[in-house]
Design an enzyme around this catalytic site. Sequence first.
Site, short mmCIF file in Angstrom:
data_model
loop_
_atom_site.label_atom_id
_atom_site.label_comp_id
_atom_site.label_asym_id
_atom_site.label_seq_id
_atom_site.Cartn_x
_atom_site.Cartn_y
_atom_site.Cartn_z
N GLN A 56 2.93 -2.52 -2.14
CA GLN A 56 2.72 -3.70 -2.98
C GLN A 56 3.94 -4.02 -3.85
O GLN A 56 4.08 -5.15 -4.31
CB GLN A 56 1.50 -3.51 -3.89
CG GLN A 56 0.17 -3.41 -3.15
CD GLN A 56 -0.36 -4.76 -2.69
OE1 GLN A 56 0.10 -5.83 -3.11
NE2 GLN A 56 -1.34 -4.73 -1.80
N HIS A 68 3.57 -7.03 5.84
CA HIS A 68 2.64 -8.17 5.76
C HIS A 68 2.24 -8.55 4.33
O HIS A 68 1.54 -9.52 4.12
CB HIS A 68 1.41 -7.95 6.66
CG HIS A 68 0.39 -6.97 6.18
ND1 HIS A 68 -0.75 -7.36 5.53
CD2 HIS A 68 0.32 -5.62 6.29
CE1 HIS A 68 -1.49 -6.29 5.27
NE2 HIS A 68 -0.85 -5.22 5.72
N CYS A 101 -9.58 -3.76 1.57
CA CYS A 101 -10.04 -2.66 2.43
C CYS A 101 -11.48 -2.28 2.11
O CYS A 101 -12.14 -1.64 2.91
CB CYS A 101 -9.13 -1.46 2.28
SG CYS A 101 -9.01 -0.89 0.60
#
Length: 359
Positions: free
Chosen positions: A178, A195, A309
């Site tokens: 991140q 991504h 998630c």
Amino acid sequence: MFNDIYLDNGATTMLDPKVVKVMLPYLTKHYGNPSSNHSYGDKALEAIDKARKVIADSLNAKPENIFFTSGGTESNNWILKSVMFNSNKKHLITTKIEHKSVLNTCKWLEEQGYHVTYLGVNNEGFIDLEQLKSSINDNTALVSIIQGNNEIGTIQDLESIYKICQENNVLLHTDACQSYTKVPIKADFISLNAHKIHGPKGIGAIYAQKIEAWQHGGQQEFSLRAGTENVPAIVGFAEAVKLSLKNQNKVVKLRDKLIEGIKDYVKINGPLEKRLNNNVNFSIIGKSNDYLGEKLRQHSIACSTKSACSSKSLEPSYVLKAIGLSDEEANSSLRFTVSRFNTEKEIDYVIKTIKRLTQ
Ligand SMILES: Cc1ncc(COP(=O)(O)O)c(C=O)c1O
């Protein structure tokens, strides 16, 4: 639906059209196998070498210390398992607010006989450096601490953490999926992916000076991770890194505008400073996140009602619980993560919508 305002960039990001452009020739024209001994192979190998240098430069590292993987999850698995398997020490220190790809790897390592200490965090998500120091013992091989938390955005003081590790002869790994391109990163082992920064999914990398082979087979990735390389994704990853390094100012402006616009109406979770420049996490007490998620869907706003998630899980977020939120507070939280593709106009609309929802 596809004109919805996308504020879930912590989960994944749109491929930057400039990234698509550099990837396309490697899907259509330069499709050779980098291991092949002909012009197609040469072209593909050259592209990988160039990309590796871009990632290495971004970390002030050497290209031979960068190894491509299939993403952040694999990077975390490779580092944690390889380091522990190849150490005669059996103790690992991590935190309660890691991404599941670290936490579940640690749980599995415990089942194999390793010992894991899970450090708690304060109400802004920071670990206590003294507690880290006192948790290190003669059996500690590795410390693994997420640099920028995916849910609440807390950026740990990695420099001080690294100093403590070095003073105690313990290796440091950081999950920087991140924080990559947003803040400087220094550790013995680093996990990255593409991504989250407008690159393709299914591609990541590790930084390591010395690590055991992960996947056996051919000689790819210096014989440490065998398998034909995903050349278009590797090329896209490097382009995404270049673009992301140049484009952080707009992100922080949008994030600050959003926080400023809603802070009097909601409870902001996580720190106000030392926070990922795209992250806003907050609770609207008294409204469930299922209700809020549904309302935002109706208002064409795509955000996260939990981390991606675990968004299907009914349990309150373990990260929000770790910073001391009650079940009710944790279950009334939303995460907005902006990107350079959002606009001020979108943020104005989002602020107006949030204000309305709190009434
Ligand atoms: C902090 C962190 N680590 C690891 C991952 C996993 O990365 P990937 O989806 O590339 O496997 C993510 C993404 O969800 C993440 O936010």
